[in-house]
Design a protein around this motif. Sequence first.
Motif, PDB file in Angstrom:
ATOM      1  N   VAL A 197       0.847  -1.201   0.000  1.00 19.16           N
ATOM      2  CA  VAL A 197       0.000   0.000   0.000  1.00 19.16           C
ATOM      3  C   VAL A 197       0.886   1.256   0.000  1.00 19.16           C
ATOM      4  O   VAL A 197       0.682   2.184  -0.786  1.00 19.16           O
ATOM      5  CB  VAL A 197      -0.942  -0.031   1.229  1.00 19.16           C
ATOM      6  CG1 VAL A 197      -1.650   1.299   1.424  1.00 19.16           C
ATOM      7  CG2 VAL A 197      -1.959  -1.168   1.091  1.00 19.16           C
ATOM      8  N   ARG A 198       1.868   1.258   0.873  1.00 14.27           N
ATOM      9  CA  ARG A 198       2.815   2.398   0.945  1.00 14.27           C
ATOM     10  C   ARG A 198       3.532   2.613  -0.378  1.00 14.27           C
ATOM     11  O   ARG A 198       3.614   3.738  -0.881  1.00 14.27           O
ATOM     12  CB  ARG A 198       3.884   2.107   1.990  1.00 14.27           C
ATOM     13  CG  ARG A 198       3.655   2.637   3.333  1.00 14.27           C
ATOM     14  CD  ARG A 198       3.787   4.145   3.402  1.00 14.27           C
ATOM     15  NE  ARG A 198       3.265   4.594   4.672  1.00 14.27           N
ATOM     16  CZ  ARG A 198       2.428   5.596   4.842  1.00 14.27           C
ATOM     17  NH1 ARG A 198       1.971   6.286   3.817  1.00 14.27           N
ATOM     18  NH2 ARG A 198       2.019   5.958   6.021  1.00 14.27           N
ATOM     19  N   ASP A 199       4.037   1.510  -0.938  1.00 16.80           N
ATOM     20  CA  ASP A 199       4.817   1.610  -2.180  1.00 16.80           C
ATOM     21  C   ASP A 199       3.981   2.165  -3.326  1.00 16.80           C
ATOM     22  O   ASP A 199       4.512   2.785  -4.241  1.00 16.80           O
ATOM     23  CB  ASP A 199       5.373   0.237  -2.587  1.00 16.80           C
ATOM     24  CG  ASP A 199       6.494  -0.201  -1.653  1.00 16.80           C
ATOM     25  OD1 ASP A 199       6.955   0.633  -0.846  1.00 16.80           O
ATOM     26  OD2 ASP A 199       6.893  -1.382  -1.717  1.00 16.80           O
ATOM     27  N   ALA A 200       2.664   1.936  -3.255  1.00 18.00           N
ATOM     28  CA  ALA A 200       1.783   2.435  -4.323  1.00 18.00           C
ATOM     29  C   ALA A 200       1.418   3.900  -4.097  1.00 18.00           C
ATOM     30  O   ALA A 200       0.712   4.492  -4.915  1.00 18.00           O
ATOM     31  CB  ALA A 200       0.522   1.579  -4.391  1.00 18.00           C
ATOM     32  N   GLY A 201       1.845   4.477  -2.972  1.00 18.71           N
ATOM     33  CA  GLY A 201       1.564   5.895  -2.711  1.00 18.71           C
ATOM     34  C   GLY A 201       0.179   6.149  -2.133  1.00 18.71           C
ATOM     35  O   GLY A 201      -0.359   7.255  -2.245  1.00 18.71           O
ATOM     36  N   ILE A 202      -0.397   5.116  -1.501  1.00 22.17           N
ATOM     37  CA  ILE A 202      -1.716   5.258  -0.868  1.00 22.17           C
ATOM     38  C   ILE A 202      -1.482   5.519   0.629  1.00 22.17           C
ATOM     39  O   ILE A 202      -0.585   4.921   1.241  1.00 22.17           O
ATOM     40  CB  ILE A 202      -2.536   3.958  -1.046  1.00 22.17           C
ATOM     41  CG1 ILE A 202      -2.763   3.668  -2.538  1.00 22.17           C
ATOM     42  CG2 ILE A 202      -3.862   4.018  -0.297  1.00 22.17           C
ATOM     43  CD1 ILE A 202      -3.308   2.272  -2.828  1.00 22.17           C
ATOM     44  N   HIS A 203      -2.303   6.393   1.229  1.00 21.21           N
ATOM     45  CA  HIS A 203      -2.199   6.627   2.668  1.00 21.21           C
ATOM     46  C   HIS A 203      -2.580   5.354   3.426  1.00 21.21           C
ATOM     47  O   HIS A 203      -3.489   4.631   3.011  1.00 21.21           O
ATOM     48  CB  HIS A 203      -3.141   7.738   3.119  1.00 21.21           C
ATOM     49  CG  HIS A 203      -2.786   9.089   2.579  1.00 21.21           C
ATOM     50  ND1 HIS A 203      -1.494   9.560   2.530  1.00 21.21           N
ATOM     51  CD2 HIS A 203      -3.552  10.071   2.090  1.00 21.21           C
ATOM     52  CE1 HIS A 203      -1.493  10.779   2.025  1.00 21.21           C
ATOM     53  NE2 HIS A 203      -2.734  11.116   1.733  1.00 21.21           N
ATOM     54  N   VAL A 204      -1.910   5.145   4.549  1.00 20.51           N
ATOM     55  CA  VAL A 204      -2.142   3.931   5.337  1.00 20.51           C
ATOM     56  C   VAL A 204      -3.055   4.223   6.525  1.00 20.51           C
ATOM     57  O   VAL A 204      -2.834   5.173   7.279  1.00 20.51           O
ATOM     58  CB  VAL A 204      -0.793   3.354   5.834  1.00 20.51           C
ATOM     59  CG1 VAL A 204      -1.004   2.264   6.878  1.00 20.51           C
ATOM     60  CG2 VAL A 204       0.011   2.820   4.657  1.00 20.51           C
ATOM     61  N   CYS A 205      -4.093   3.395   6.666  1.00 15.02           N
ATOM     62  CA  CYS A 205      -4.958   3.400   7.847  1.00 15.02           C
ATOM     63  C   CYS A 205      -4.705   2.072   8.545  1.00 15.02           C
ATOM     64  O   CYS A 205      -5.022   1.019   7.985  1.00 15.02           O
ATOM     65  CB  CYS A 205      -6.423   3.537   7.422  1.00 15.02           C
ATOM     66  SG  CYS A 205      -7.588   3.333   8.796  1.00 15.02           S
ATOM     67  N   CYS A 206      -4.097   2.121   9.720  1.00 14.27           N
ATOM     68  CA  CYS A 206      -3.692   0.869  10.377  1.00 14.27           C
ATOM     69  C   CYS A 206      -3.773   1.019  11.882  1.00 14.27           C
ATOM     70  O   CYS A 206      -3.173   1.938  12.453  1.00 14.27           O
ATOM     71  CB  CYS A 206      -2.263   0.516   9.958  1.00 14.27           C
ATOM     72  SG  CYS A 206      -1.701  -1.056  10.639  1.00 14.27           S
ATOM     73  N   GLY A 207      -4.533   0.135  12.514  1.00 10.47           N
ATOM     74  CA  GLY A 207      -4.677   0.192  13.968  1.00 10.47           C
ATOM     75  C   GLY A 207      -4.883  -1.191  14.542  1.00 10.47           C
ATOM     76  O   GLY A 207      -4.279  -2.164  14.066  1.00 10.47           O
TER      77      GLY A 207
END
Length: 341
Positions: free
Chosen positions: A188-198
């Motif tokens: 997800v990061r590598d594709a340039g998308i913001h990460v929502c993670c909890g």
Amino acid sequence: MSDLSQARAGVARHWSLAEVEALFALPFNDLMFQAQTVHRQHFDANAVQLSTLLSIKTGGCSEDCGYCSQSARHDTGLEREKLMEVDEVVAAARAARDAGATRFCMGAAWRGPKDKDLDAVAGMVREVKALGLETCVTLGMLKPGQAEALKAAGLDYYNHNLDTASEFYGQVVTTHTHADRLDTLAKVRDAGIHVCCGGIVGMGESRRVRAGLILELANLDPQPESVPINMLVKVPGTPLADAAEQGGEGALNGDLDPFEFVRTIAVARVTMPASHVRLSAGRHELGEGVQALCFLAGANSIFHGDKLLTTGNPDVTADQALFARLGLRAEPVSGRRCAGH
Ligand code: SAM
Ligand code: DTB
Ligand code: SF4
């Protein structure tokens, strides 16, 4: 750079387990003060971001996550549904926008999307984005190329939770691993998308495990832009329906002490100063007093609307009344003080 100036600049630093455990162990008032101080350096203290959830594909999931109503392996009485049509999704997104949400999160009960499913979801992302909403999806594990396809469709955020500390993960889920979760987050990061993670608290884990979860989230580099902290919703028929605290810090009468939930929010705020920390599942159960403490502890996002994925959430009028009593207001899109976060 000192810790405080790092926090001011929004620069992530590496945290140790001892440091995170020390935050959890602070007197409650001291922890709240630290959290509120950090919060005010990065955000408008009275603004809360509103995200609305929609389950676009419900039930029948192959995975065995012990908390989840949607696993095909648990008998929760949930009716399995196929992927929704784009028009229905767009209507729900428009209603969410009109009710004040700025982000629309679409969830699917999959181990991961098949390429055909991904095309359909990409179509939904495109249309929801065209309504002026931020888009978020949570579809499980991604294969190479899928994150890029979602990014091309206009996806802003991908939700994929670590859920609990790596040492406890195998007691909650056996059909995929904690390392699998990290692998999807990297895609997800590598594709340039913001990460929502909890993650989730109240699953019978110890305080050390809660500290381990926050540590693993805070040491992601870069830190997740959104951090949902869920209180376990105990769904009858799931293995964790009767989850009890094992005693020790954070337990109260065999259950999670609500103040321990507030502490978890506060520690997330202190360690991830520029992230939106979302007071997520469990708001009904926590009640308004504890929710107010969560906002004081630095929570600045909620799920808005009377349904989460399969379980209930306070309705919009109840939240409007709570916001009015607390002098809170909904955050406009891009309300962050720090550019780029
Ligand atoms: N299948 C995808 C996945 O596992 O990432 C997306 C959907 S899954 C339902 C999204 C998240 O919802 C989980 O990671 C978990 O944090 C949260 N969740 C699910 N059931 C919950 C429950 N009963 N109580 C609290 N949080 C829950
Ligand atoms: C997250 O961390 N919590 C949301 C969202 N991300 C997808 C889901 C909460 C689900 C609560 C149980 C249910 O409604 O099924
Ligand atoms: Fe499936 Fe996600 Fe539920 Fe796990 S949390 S059973 S992967 S829907």
